[in-house]
Design a protein around this motif. Structure first.
Motif, PDB file in Angstrom:
ATOM      1  N   TYR A  97       0.822  -1.210   0.000  1.00 36.27           N
ATOM      2  CA  TYR A  97       0.000   0.000   0.000  1.00 36.27           C
ATOM      3  C   TYR A  97       0.859   1.264   0.000  1.00 36.27           C
ATOM      4  O   TYR A  97       0.464   2.288  -0.584  1.00 36.27           O
ATOM      5  CB  TYR A  97      -0.966  -0.010   1.193  1.00 36.27           C
ATOM      6  CG  TYR A  97      -0.340   0.257   2.539  1.00 36.27           C
ATOM      7  CD1 TYR A  97      -0.253   1.559   3.035  1.00 36.27           C
ATOM      8  CD2 TYR A  97       0.160  -0.775   3.319  1.00 36.27           C
ATOM      9  CE1 TYR A  97       0.314   1.815   4.272  1.00 36.27           C
ATOM     10  CE2 TYR A  97       0.733  -0.542   4.549  1.00 36.27           C
ATOM     11  CZ  TYR A  97       0.811   0.759   5.027  1.00 36.27           C
ATOM     12  OH  TYR A  97       1.375   1.003   6.244  1.00 36.27           O
ATOM     13  N   GLU A  98       2.038   1.193   0.636  1.00 34.93           N
ATOM     14  CA  GLU A  98       2.940   2.348   0.643  1.00 34.93           C
ATOM     15  C   GLU A  98       3.528   2.575  -0.749  1.00 34.93           C
ATOM     16  O   GLU A  98       3.625   3.722  -1.212  1.00 34.93           O
ATOM     17  CB  GLU A  98       4.067   2.124   1.659  1.00 34.93           C
ATOM     18  CG  GLU A  98       3.587   2.024   3.091  1.00 34.93           C
ATOM     19  CD  GLU A  98       4.698   1.637   4.046  1.00 34.93           C
ATOM     20  OE1 GLU A  98       4.757   2.206   5.155  1.00 34.93           O
ATOM     21  OE2 GLU A  98       5.506   0.759   3.678  1.00 34.93           O
ATOM     22  N   GLU A 126       0.924   4.094  -3.026  1.00 39.79           N
ATOM     23  CA  GLU A 126       0.787   5.537  -2.804  1.00 39.79           C
ATOM     24  C   GLU A 126       1.892   6.307  -3.514  1.00 39.79           C
ATOM     25  O   GLU A 126       1.648   7.360  -4.115  1.00 39.79           O
ATOM     26  CB  GLU A 126       0.811   5.841  -1.305  1.00 39.79           C
ATOM     27  CG  GLU A 126      -0.445   5.379  -0.553  1.00 39.79           C
ATOM     28  CD  GLU A 126      -0.379   5.690   0.923  1.00 39.79           C
ATOM     29  OE1 GLU A 126       0.668   6.245   1.371  1.00 39.79           O
ATOM     30  OE2 GLU A 126      -1.336   5.376   1.634  1.00 39.79           O
ATOM     31  N   GLU A 127       3.114   5.777  -3.462  1.00 40.16           N
ATOM     32  CA  GLU A 127       4.230   6.447  -4.136  1.00 40.16           C
ATOM     33  C   GLU A 127       4.039   6.455  -5.648  1.00 40.16           C
ATOM     34  O   GLU A 127       4.405   7.427  -6.330  1.00 40.16           O
ATOM     35  CB  GLU A 127       5.549   5.759  -3.781  1.00 40.16           C
ATOM     36  CG  GLU A 127       5.978   5.939  -2.342  1.00 40.16           C
ATOM     37  CD  GLU A 127       7.333   5.325  -2.074  1.00 40.16           C
ATOM     38  OE1 GLU A 127       7.982   4.881  -3.054  1.00 40.16           O
ATOM     39  OE2 GLU A 127       7.754   5.287  -0.898  1.00 40.16           O
TER      40      GLU A 127
END
Length: 228
Positions: A197-198, A201-202
Motif C-alpha cells: 500500500y505504501e 501511494e508512491e
C-alpha cells in the motif's frame, strides 16, 4: 475474441447495493444471465449471504436495485425487479431496465463498441463490482475510455487480452514497471522495506491495481522459469 476484465469500485453513499454489501462482507451477487438491446436491458442475478442481506435486497426490488447504471445522479431509467425465488442463503432476482438518454451501463457500452455476440459476467462483493467481458475484436481502448468517462466510481482495468493465448510472450509494460519499482523499493527484501500500500501511494495507483500487476508479473516469471 478479446477478454476485458475490470472492477468498478463504488464510493460510500452512492449506490445502496454497494453500501449493503460493504456492511456484510460475506454477501455477494453473481449475474446468471444478462441481455441487452440499444434501449433496454434484462438480467437474472443470484445473491448469496445472510438473511440481513437478502431481506434488504428484497426491499430494494425496484428503483433502488440498480446494478448496471453507471450514472446514479439524475438517472430516470424505468427499472423493475422481481424476486423469482428465495431459499436458505440464496435469492434469485429478475430485473428489466428501460434505458434513458441520461443513463449508460457496462452492457450497453459493450454492445455499442463490440456489437452483438458480447458475453458478460459480473460478480459483486462489498463495493467492488467485477466485470468480465468476452467480445469480438473491436475498439477496446475506446470502450475502456468510455467506461472510465461515464462511471461515477473508480474503475480499475485488470486485463485486456486474447483468451486463446495462454501466456503473454513478453511481460506487459505496466507489470514490468510495477515489478521494477517493487524491487527497487525493497518490497522483495526480507524483511520487507516497504509494504504494497505504501508503494502504491508512491506510484499514485490503487493498492489493488499494484497487487494485481505484481501477481501477474510473478506468475509470468514463474511460467517462464519452468518453461526454460
Amino acid at each position: 475474441m478479446r477478454e476485458v476484465v475490470f472492477v468498478v469500485a463504488h464510493e460510500p453513499g452512492v449506490n445502496p447495493v454497494a453500501d449493503l454489501l460493504a456492511e456484510h462482507p460475506s454477501g455477494r451477487i453473481r449475474s446468471l444471465a444478462c441481455h441487452v438491446t440499444e434501449s433496454s436491458l434484462w438480467r437474472v442475478d443470484r445473491a448469496n449471504g445472510p438473511d440481513a442481506v437478502l431481506d434488504a435486497l428484497e426491499d430494494m426490488a425496484g428503483a433502488q436495485y440498480f446494478t448496471d447504471c453507471l450514472v446514479r445522479e439524475d438517472c430516470h431509467g424505468e427499472w423493475e425487479t422481481t424476486v423469482l425465488d428465495r431459499s436458505d442463503g440464496s435469492l434469485l432476482l429478475y430485473s428489466y431496465w428501460e434505458r434513458t438518454p441520461d443513463c449508460d451501463s457496462v452492457p450497453h457500452l459493450a454492445r455499442e463498441h463490440f456489437g452483438d455476440g458480447v458475453v458478460l459476467d459480473e460478480t459483486w462483493r462489498e463495493r467492488r463490482q467485477r466485470w468480465r467481458v468476452l467480445a469480438p475484436d473491436g475498439p477496446v481502448s475506446e470502450f475502456v475510455d468510455d467506461v472510465r468517462a461515464v462511471a461515477d466510481a473508480d474503475v480499475e482495468f485488470e486485463r485486456v487480452s486474447d483468451p486463446e493465448r495462454d501466456t503473454d510472450e513478453e511481460l506487459p509494460p505496466k507489470q514490468a514497471d510495477a515489478l521494477a519499482a517493487a524491487v527497487e523499493a525493497g518490497y522483495y527484501e526480507t524483511p520487507r522495506e516497504i509494504e504494497a500500500y505504501e508503494l502504491a501511494e508512491e506510484l499514485g495507483i490503487p493498492g489493488s491495481t499494484l497487487t494485481y500487476r505484481l501477481r501477474r508479473a510473478e506468475a509470468w516469471l514463474a511460467t517462464e522459469y519452468v518453461d526454460q
